[in-house]
Structure formats: structure tokens, C-alpha cells
Design a protein around this motif. Structure first.
Motif, mmCIF file in Angstrom:
data_model
loop_
_atom_site.group_PDB
_atom_site.id
_atom_site.type_symbol
_atom_site.label_atom_id
_atom_site.label_comp_id
_atom_site.label_asym_id
_atom_site.label_seq_id
_atom_site.Cartn_x
_atom_site.Cartn_y
_atom_site.Cartn_z
ATOM 1 N N GLU A 68 62.807 2.052 -67.596
ATOM 2 C CA GLU A 68 62.312 2.106 -66.215
ATOM 3 C C GLU A 68 62.715 3.412 -65.544
ATOM 4 N N LEU A 121 60.309 6.483 -64.128
ATOM 5 C CA LEU A 121 60.412 6.990 -62.762
ATOM 6 C C LEU A 121 60.637 8.501 -62.738
ATOM 7 N N TRP A 149 60.318 7.558 -53.668
ATOM 8 C CA TRP A 149 60.649 7.793 -55.081
ATOM 9 C C TRP A 149 62.146 8.027 -55.244
ATOM 10 N N ARG A 169 64.024 4.756 -55.192
ATOM 11 C CA ARG A 169 63.923 3.994 -56.445
ATOM 12 C C ARG A 169 64.811 4.596 -57.521
ATOM 13 N N ALA A 203 68.489 3.760 -56.717
ATOM 14 C CA ALA A 203 68.760 2.322 -56.880
ATOM 15 C C ALA A 203 69.058 1.952 -58.323
ATOM 16 N N ARG A 244 67.497 -7.022 -53.396
ATOM 17 C CA ARG A 244 66.270 -6.863 -52.624
ATOM 18 C C ARG A 244 65.627 -8.206 -52.282
ATOM 19 N N TYR A 278 63.634 5.264 -45.717
ATOM 20 C CA TYR A 278 63.845 4.934 -47.123
ATOM 21 C C TYR A 278 65.278 5.159 -47.603
ATOM 22 N N ILE A 293 71.272 -1.245 -51.839
ATOM 23 C CA ILE A 293 69.820 -1.352 -51.872
ATOM 24 C C ILE A 293 69.334 -2.595 -51.126
ATOM 25 N N ARG A 315 65.122 -4.149 -49.460
ATOM 26 C CA ARG A 315 63.667 -3.952 -49.497
ATOM 27 C C ARG A 315 63.178 -3.764 -48.058
ATOM 28 N N GLU A 375 59.081 -2.536 -50.772
ATOM 29 C CA GLU A 375 59.543 -1.327 -51.446
ATOM 30 C C GLU A 375 61.072 -1.234 -51.396
ATOM 31 N N THR A 376 61.625 -0.513 -52.361
ATOM 32 C CA THR A 376 63.066 -0.296 -52.400
ATOM 33 C C THR A 376 63.486 0.678 -51.314
#
Length: 498
Positions: free
Chosen positions: A104, A108, A118, A121, A124, A151, A168, A199, A201, A206-207
Motif C-alpha cells: 500500500e 502511494l 496524499w 495518507r 498515516a 479512523r 488534512y 490519524i 477521518r 479521507e485520512t
């Protein structure tokens, strides 16, 4: 340990472990001991973990490489090798436990959109990987632990005034008590919950990140929403000290402080604890204890309101990454609206004035660049707009040194005498807080640390105005029997070297 959890399991205890704790097998062994002890007493421990110490640096390097158009191979390898090494020491197969997480992260890293969403994420992934590994270790030790995605538990509040980076990368969450959060954990039917700090949401799913000190803040949010009996922040120091122990081994442990005093110390640079984590526990009356992972038998610092908290000077703090904006205009007696114009301009640019000093012809305000993501990029626009009604000058590379506690006004003559004896170094701004919790001096960065140590030596090494614990040096030299332990500690009498 295997125990079926009923739908009425209480109480909750939230235990947060930082990057230095979760980066070493010794830290995970203490996490396992704490989890067993709480569950054995019929309590539900919620373990909140940061990323492994050092991983955030690798993630920052990954982001920098990707934004520069380079392949972040070195950063990915560094992250993977650190987790592989720890997994091996914990008796786990890293490929089996973390293979999907690495895939993952790799995906990313090759994404084309490099905005704040971005970045959130990417960052996180540090917490997601550490807790995935930790949950596997606890189960490997026979502890009935369930990994839960933070989250699913924390949702960021919408702030119309926040810019994209703040939405964010420095979000805030509701901290009112919520039975649904406890119900979610109880549906997992596990004795121990392990989840991520830092972290949450947003409304779109979204994170988002909780900014500097986000893992402590996550733990405080969860403690408040669960109505926890206690929040414990486990770290690599025994508690709050009268000065950063890295500056002098004569720094002394502070056994007790109020919520307000702790908030001030955190805001002024005491890095053990971030002030944002105090509001949720203070509102719900939840005691917060700072614990030392290497010496779990020590009590550390307890934060809460009580009659045994004596007012006075508690610490000398310092923080860097500050800039100061000096705003001048022609002298006028009692000018109307100057401060309002300045405040409006800062607000329009999404910037907060940290410390303020004013006269009829000049206003000076500091900006904490470290606490405000993206603030440095906003400075040119701020200066441009300020020029419409004053003459702004930007001063950079500054440090703020503060003498903090409560009822500081009574100590001002002593503080002034100390500054005089130190030769009265050049001060860009001096501020006595309106709530009487601190007096602060903004100086050139090259002078900051030496000034903080000199003030500390004068204040704390001759007499104690408030009850204090042992020095940093004494804590590392004294045998466990000579220091203050937690009554009834499960590990009483056991020495774990620092």
C-alpha cells in the motif's frame, strides 16, 4: 490470556506509547505487561501507538523524493528494514504481517497527486504499520488483542477558516463522550484494543492527521469519548521536568501539575506533552499520567486539579522555529484600530499571533512556525497586505524562553534580578501572560538554549519554591528502592535499566 469480554466491560484505560517505546522489543514487552495487568483487573486497556521512532523521517524523505520526481527506493527500504528488524526481534514474520502494508505504501509513493491529502495518507502509514505489527505481537504473546482502525473512532470537525494543509495535516476532532465509540470496541469482543495515534477521518472518509503532538491528542480524544478512568502517556522520559533534561542533568522531575499548568508548559515548548491533548481530559476530569517506559515502577508526573498543587514557578521552557513580525507606523497617541487591522490581516491569512507586544507606534507579534503547517509559505502574502497600513519587518531564527507556572506575577522581581545578573541579553519581545502563567523572552536562536539553562540554574538549584522530585541525574543513578514508586505496582521492586 484469553477472556471473553461482556457487552458491559468497564472501565476503560487509555495507554499511549510513543515512537521510542514502540521501536524496541523492550517497549513492546512493557506494553504486553501493561495490557495483561489491566485486563486481569477486569479493565479494558486501549493501546494507542505512534509510528516507530525514525520512521517519520523516512516518510518525509519518501515525500521529498516523490515530489522531486525521484523514485523513493531508499526511503522505502529504510522503512521496511526497520520493521523487519523489529519483527525479527519480536519473533514475527514481517512479510506475513506487514506485506500488504508495504504494498500500500509503495503504491502511494508512486501516485501523481502530491497535495496535502496524499501527504496525510503517506504519514498515516507509519502508525498503521506499527500497530499492525504490535497487534500481531500481542496475540503472539497470548493476549486477546484486536487491531482497530482509529479512523473508525475519530472524525475531524469541519473548520471553514482552515486552509487545505490545516484541514488534512492539523485537524481537530470532537471530544464529547460518545457511547457509540465504546459500543464499537465492545463489538470487537477482545480484552485489549490496539489502535493508532495521529490519524482520523474527515466527513468524506479521507485520512487526516492531527498535527504536531497528534498521537497524544488522539489518545486524549479517545479517553474523553470513552469516558476513560485514566489516560497514561508512556514515553522515554519519566515525566515533566523543570527544564528539558537534554540541556542539563540538574533538571528536576515535577510530580504534580494542574491541567492549566501542563497546557502552558506544552504550549511553551515542553515536548513531553502537547497542549492540545489536555483540553479533552480536563473537560471530563480524566487524570493524565506521564509514565516512563524504561522504569514502569516510577510514578512520573500526574496531571489533574487538586488541593495538593501549589502555585509558583514550575519550569523553564524554550521553543525554536519562531519568527517575529514588527509592524510600525507613525507615532500617534492612542491610535484607534491599529491592533484590529493587524489582527484582521493575520486572520485573513490563516495565521495566529503567538506572543504580542504593543506601543502606540509599533506592534510586535511572533508566529510559531513549528505549530502551524504551511505557515512559512503564507508569510510573503501577509507582509504584502500589512504594507497597506504599516511598515512590517520580518525577523527569523528566533527562540522563545519562558518561565512558567502559576501566579508568576509574584515572582517577577526575582526573575528581573536574574535577567539583570545575566547581562540583560538582547530581547526582541518580552511578554507577561495575561493569565499570569508565564513570562517569556524572545531572543536570537543562538542565545536561546544557554539563556534557558542559566535562568534554570538561578531559579531551581538554590531553593525549591514548589515540591519537586529527583534530578535527571539522580533518576539514572539511583536504585529503584530510592525513588517514588506507584503504590501496588505489579512490577514493584523490579529494576529495568534506562
Amino acid at each position: 490470556m484469553s477472556r471473553k469480554v461482556s457487552s458491559t466491560i468497564t472501565p476503560y484505560f487509555v495507554l499511549k506509547f510513543g515512537g521510542s517505546s514502540v521501536a524496541r522489543p523492550r517497549g513492546w514487552k512493557q506494553i504486553a505487561r501493561a495490557a495483561r495487568a489491566h485486563a486481569g483487573r477486569g479493565e479494558h486497556p486501549v493501546i494507542v501507538c505512534s509510528a516507530l521512532g525514525g520512521v517519520t523521517d523516512h516518510l518525509e524523505a519518501l515525500i521529498a523524493a516523490a515530489e522531486a520526481g525521484d523514485t523513493p527506493t531508499a526511503a522505502l527500504q529504510g522503512i521496511w528494514q526497520q520493521h523487519v528488524s523489529l519483527a525479527r526481534e519480536l519473533g514475527l514474520d514481517a512479510d506475513a504481517v506487514l506485506g500488504e502494508r508495504l504494498a500500500e505504501l509503495t503504491e502511494l509513493a508512486t501516485a501523481e497527486n502530491h497535495g496535502p491529502a496524499w501527504r496525510a495518507r503517506i504519514f498515516a502509514m507509519g502508525e498503521l504499520m506499527s500497530t499492525t505489527l504490535g497487534a500481531a505481537y500481542l496475540r503472539h504473546r497470548g493476549i486477546e488483542a484486536r487491531w482497530v482502525d482509529a479512523r473508525q473512532l475519530l472524525c475531524a470537525e469541519t473548520d471553514p477558516a482552515a486552509n487545505e494543509a490545516q484541514r488534512y495535516l492539523s485537524a481537530r476532532c470532537d471530544h464529547s463522550r460518545d457511547p457509540d465509540v465504546a459500543a464499537h470496541l465492545e463489538r470487537e469482543s477482545a480484552a485489549v484494543t490496539i489502535t493508532q495515534g495521529f490519524i482520523a477521518r474527515n466527513d468524506a472518509g479521507e485520512t487526516v492527521l492531527l498535527g504536531r503532538g497528534g498521537s497524544d491528542t488522539s489518545a486524549a480524544y479517545l479517553a474523553a469519548r470513552l469516558g476513560a478512568r485514566r489516560l497514561e502517556i508512556w514515553t522515554d522520559v519519566p515525566g515533566l521536568f523543570t527544564i528539558d533534561p537534554r540541556r542539563t542533568d540538574r533538571s528536576r522531575l515535577i510530580p504534580r501539575v494542574t491541567y492549566d499548568e501542563a497546557a502552558v508548559l506544552g504550549a511553551l515548548g515542553a515536548k513531553v506533552l502537547h497542549p492540545r491533548c489536555l483540553e479533552p481530559v480536563r473537560e471530563h476530569g480524566i487524570p493524565l499520567a506521564i509514565r516512563w517506559t524504561s522504569r514502569p515502577e516510577l510514578e512520573g508526573t500526574v496531571i489533574g486539579d487538586g488541593d495538593d498543587n501549589r502555585p509558583g514557578i514550575k519550569a523553564v521552557t524554550s521553543r525554536s522555529k519562531l519568527c517575529l513580525v514588527s509592524m510600525e507606523r507613525d507615532r500617534e497617541w492612542q491610535p484607534v484600530g491599529f491592533m484590529a487591522e493587524v489582527a484582521t490581516c493575520f486572520h485573513q491569512h490563516g495565521l495566529s499571533m503567538d506572543l504580542i507586544s504593543s506601543s502606540p507606534s509599533e506592534i510586535r507579534a511572533t508566529i510559531d512556525l513549528g505549530a502551524n503547517p504551511g505557515a512559512e509559505a503564507l508569510l510573503p502574502g501577509l507582509l504584502k497586505d500589512l504594507k497597506s497600513f504599516c511598515r512590517p519587518t520580518l525577523h527569523q531564527d528566533l527562540t522563545c524562553v519562558s518561565v512558567a507556572g502559576s501566579e508568576i506575577g509574584a515572582e517577577l522581581p526575582r526573575i528581573a534580578a536574574i535577567m539583570h545578573l545575566l547581562g540583560e541579553p538582547r530581547i526582541h519581545l518580552a511578554s507577561h501572560a495575561a493569565d499570569d502563567t508565564h513570562v517569556s523572552y524572545v531572543v536570537d536562536e543562538r542565545l536561546g538554549q544557554d539563556l534557558a539553562v542559566a535562568i534554570h540554574e538561578a531559579l531551581f538549584c538554590a531553593t525549591d519554591s514548589v515540591p519537586l522530585g529527583p534530578t535527571w541525574d539522580e533518576l539514572h543513578q539511583a536504585p529503584p528502592s530510592s525513588v517514588h514508586r506507584i503504590p501496588g505496582s505489579a512490577v514493584k521492586g523490579r529494576s529495568i535499566s534506562a
